[in-house]
Design a protein around this motif. Structure first.
Motif, PDB file in Angstrom:
ATOM      1  N   TYR A   1       1.059  10.401  -2.945  1.00 11.51           N
ATOM      2  CA  TYR A   1       0.548  10.624  -1.491  1.00 11.51           C
ATOM      3  C   TYR A   1       1.709  11.004  -1.012  1.00 11.51           C
ATOM      4  O   TYR A   1       2.667  10.304  -0.738  1.00 11.51           O
ATOM      5  CB  TYR A   1      -0.352   9.797  -1.254  1.00 11.51           C
ATOM      6  CG  TYR A   1      -1.652   9.391  -1.540  1.00 11.51           C
ATOM      7  CD1 TYR A   1      -2.592  10.347  -1.510  1.00 11.51           C
ATOM      8  CD2 TYR A   1      -2.170   8.371  -2.854  1.00 11.51           C
ATOM      9  CE1 TYR A   1      -3.957  10.477  -2.164  1.00 11.51           C
ATOM     10  CE2 TYR A   1      -3.114   8.404  -3.226  1.00 11.51           C
ATOM     11  CZ  TYR A   1      -4.052   9.167  -2.937  1.00 11.51           C
ATOM     12  OH  TYR A   1      -5.417   9.035  -3.580  1.00 11.51           O
ATOM     13  N   CYS A   2       1.616  11.945   0.097  1.00  9.81           N
ATOM     14  CA  CYS A   2       2.461  12.359   0.880  1.00  9.81           C
ATOM     15  C   CYS A   2       2.432  11.581   2.352  1.00  9.81           C
ATOM     16  O   CYS A   2       3.326  11.729   3.067  1.00  9.81           O
ATOM     17  CB  CYS A   2       2.660  13.775   1.153  1.00  9.81           C
ATOM     18  SG  CYS A   2       1.369  14.551   1.917  1.00  9.81           S
TER      19      CYS A   2
ATOM     20  N   LEU B   1       0.839  -1.253   0.023  1.00 13.27           N
ATOM     21  CA  LEU B   1      -0.100  -0.004  -0.011  1.00 13.27           C
ATOM     22  C   LEU B   1       0.791   1.245   0.020  1.00 13.27           C
ATOM     23  O   LEU B   1       0.567   2.196  -0.587  1.00 13.27           O
ATOM     24  CB  LEU B   1      -0.923  -0.071   1.332  1.00 13.27           C
ATOM     25  CG  LEU B   1      -2.039  -1.017   1.084  1.00 13.27           C
ATOM     26  CD1 LEU B   1      -2.507  -1.135   2.583  1.00 13.27           C
ATOM     27  CD2 LEU B   1      -2.937  -0.702   0.005  1.00 13.27           C
ATOM     28  N   LEU B   2       1.942   1.196   0.625  1.00 16.30           N
ATOM     29  CA  LEU B   2       2.823   2.302   0.738  1.00 16.30           C
ATOM     30  C   LEU B   2       3.577   2.645  -0.625  1.00 16.30           C
ATOM     31  O   LEU B   2       3.770   3.708  -1.103  1.00 16.30           O
ATOM     32  CB  LEU B   2       3.822   2.459   1.934  1.00 16.30           C
ATOM     33  CG  LEU B   2       3.416   2.240   3.409  1.00 16.30           C
ATOM     34  CD1 LEU B   2       4.350   2.135   4.353  1.00 16.30           C
ATOM     35  CD2 LEU B   2       2.808   3.728   3.571  1.00 16.30           C
TER      36      LEU B   2
ATOM     37  N   GLU C   1       9.112   6.259   3.310  1.00 13.56           N
ATOM     38  CA  GLU C   1       9.277   7.665   2.863  1.00 13.56           C
ATOM     39  C   GLU C   1       7.855   8.258   2.867  1.00 13.56           C
ATOM     40  O   GLU C   1       8.090   9.601   2.740  1.00 13.56           O
ATOM     41  CB  GLU C   1       9.811   7.599   1.360  1.00 13.56           C
ATOM     42  CG  GLU C   1      11.360   6.951   1.174  1.00 13.56           C
ATOM     43  CD  GLU C   1      11.571   6.960  -0.262  1.00 13.56           C
ATOM     44  OE1 GLU C   1      11.286   7.909  -1.171  1.00 13.56           O
ATOM     45  OE2 GLU C   1      12.731   5.998  -0.545  1.00 13.56           O
ATOM     46  N   VAL C   2       6.933   7.502   2.718  1.00  9.79           N
ATOM     47  CA  VAL C   2       5.523   8.242   3.061  1.00  9.79           C
ATOM     48  C   VAL C   2       5.233   8.497   4.626  1.00  9.79           C
ATOM     49  O   VAL C   2       5.554   7.431   5.143  1.00  9.79           O
ATOM     50  CB  VAL C   2       4.798   7.462   2.185  1.00  9.79           C
ATOM     51  CG1 VAL C   2       3.199   8.162   2.326  1.00  9.79           C
ATOM     52  CG2 VAL C   2       4.770   7.414   0.764  1.00  9.79           C
TER      53      VAL C   2
ATOM     54  N   SER D   1      -3.398  11.752  14.627  1.00  9.14           N
ATOM     55  CA  SER D   1      -3.602  10.603  15.654  1.00  9.14           C
ATOM     56  C   SER D   1      -2.009  10.210  15.927  1.00  9.14           C
ATOM     57  O   SER D   1      -1.115  10.933  15.939  1.00  9.14           O
ATOM     58  CB  SER D   1      -4.357   9.703  15.174  1.00  9.14           C
ATOM     59  OG  SER D   1      -4.550   8.537  15.896  1.00  9.14           O
ATOM     60  N   SER D   2      -1.936   9.170  16.428  1.00  7.82           N
ATOM     61  CA  SER D   2      -0.799   8.658  16.674  1.00  7.82           C
ATOM     62  C   SER D   2       0.258   8.500  15.641  1.00  7.82           C
ATOM     63  O   SER D   2      -0.334   7.637  14.738  1.00  7.82           O
ATOM     64  CB  SER D   2      -0.859   7.343  17.668  1.00  7.82           C
ATOM     65  OG  SER D   2      -1.215   6.406  16.868  1.00  7.82           O
ATOM     66  N   LYS D   3       1.263   9.213  15.565  1.00  5.03           N
ATOM     67  CA  LYS D   3       2.092   9.041  14.215  1.00  5.03           C
ATOM     68  C   LYS D   3       3.067   8.150  14.333  1.00  5.03           C
ATOM     69  O   LYS D   3       3.678   7.885  15.660  1.00  5.03           O
ATOM     70  CB  LYS D   3       2.583  10.518  13.995  1.00  5.03           C
ATOM     71  CG  LYS D   3       1.673  11.707  13.657  1.00  5.03           C
ATOM     72  CD  LYS D   3       1.983  12.804  13.363  1.00  5.03           C
ATOM     73  CE  LYS D   3       1.037  13.606  13.016  1.00  5.03           C
ATOM     74  NZ  LYS D   3       0.043  14.058  13.978  1.00  5.03           N
ATOM     75  N   LYS D   4       3.544   7.423  13.259  1.00  7.17           N
ATOM     76  CA  LYS D   4       4.611   6.494  13.342  1.00  7.17           C
ATOM     77  C   LYS D   4       5.707   7.009  12.284  1.00  7.17           C
ATOM     78  O   LYS D   4       5.643   7.221  11.406  1.00  7.17           O
ATOM     79  CB  LYS D   4       4.024   5.123  12.738  1.00  7.17           C
ATOM     80  CG  LYS D   4       2.928   4.482  13.700  1.00  7.17           C
ATOM     81  CD  LYS D   4       3.477   3.973  14.927  1.00  7.17           C
ATOM     82  CE  LYS D   4       2.406   3.660  15.849  1.00  7.17           C
ATOM     83  NZ  LYS D   4       3.036   3.503  17.249  1.00  7.17           N
TER      84      LYS D   4
END
Length: 192
Positions: free
Chosen positions: A23-24, A14-15, A42-43, A189-192
């Protein structure tokens, strides 16, 4: 631009598709927080929990939880109103939202999301598109935040941002509204 997807142990694919499409950011929706993706990309990746009950960051609307979602639970994101199994009335679509629920959503800070997967997977696509068009008008009137995404489970179901913008402009969004609905700043939200 940002897309919202529901991974099925295929996060890397998906990434990769998200990067090809331009998409960023990608928002992964999981039923359980323990399943959050922890890899590098990278995304930009944001992980959120989803469900149809209290406690989830994103809620898929059902016939029973639509009003309760906005009045009490106040999630960051709600989607799926157009695909509810409700019969349309004589002079209006039973679109899952009304002027009261969109006002509650606006006051709660909940964004209404429109899912491309709901359109592509619908048996009666024209009905779902008509309901989306009505919900866009209701959200605009109540000044409710709108978000659009593919809600894809596979990379092949993802679409390019300009295609999604084109569809929603056709459904009644202004071009600026559609572009803003795909921007990265609106879902946090919670960012990874």
């Amino acid at each position: 631009m940002r897309d919202i997807v529901i991974p099925n142990a295929n996060e890397q694919e998906l990434l990769e598709m998200a990067q090809v499409l331009g998409y960023c950011e990608v928002v992964f929706l999981y039923q359980k927080a323990k399943d959050f993706w922890k890899g590098k990309s990278e995304v930009k990746v944001t992980c959120m929990t989803y469900g149809s009950n209290q406690g989830a960051s994103a809620i898929k609307l059902t016939e029973k939880n639509a009003r309760l979602t906005f009045e009490k639970w106040k999630p960051q994101l709600a989607w799926g109103a157009e695909s509810l199994p409700i019969r349309d009335k004589m002079h209006e679509r039973a679109s899952g939202l009304n002027h009261i629920t969109t006002r509650f959503a606006s006051e709660a800070g909940t964004a209404i999301a429109f899912s491309l997967a709901d359109v592509l997977g619908a048996k009666k696509q024209a009905e779902v598109l008509g309901r989306m068009s009505q919900n866009i008008m209701l959200c605009r009137k109540a000044k409710t935040k709108m978000i659009i995404g593919s809600f894809a489970s596979t990379p092949q179901a993802m679409r390019a941002p300009r295609d999604i913008i084109g569809l929603f402009v056709t459904l009644g969004m202004h071009r600026k509204e559609a572009q803003d609905a795909l921007q990265c700043e609106e879902v946090t939200s919670s960012k990874k």
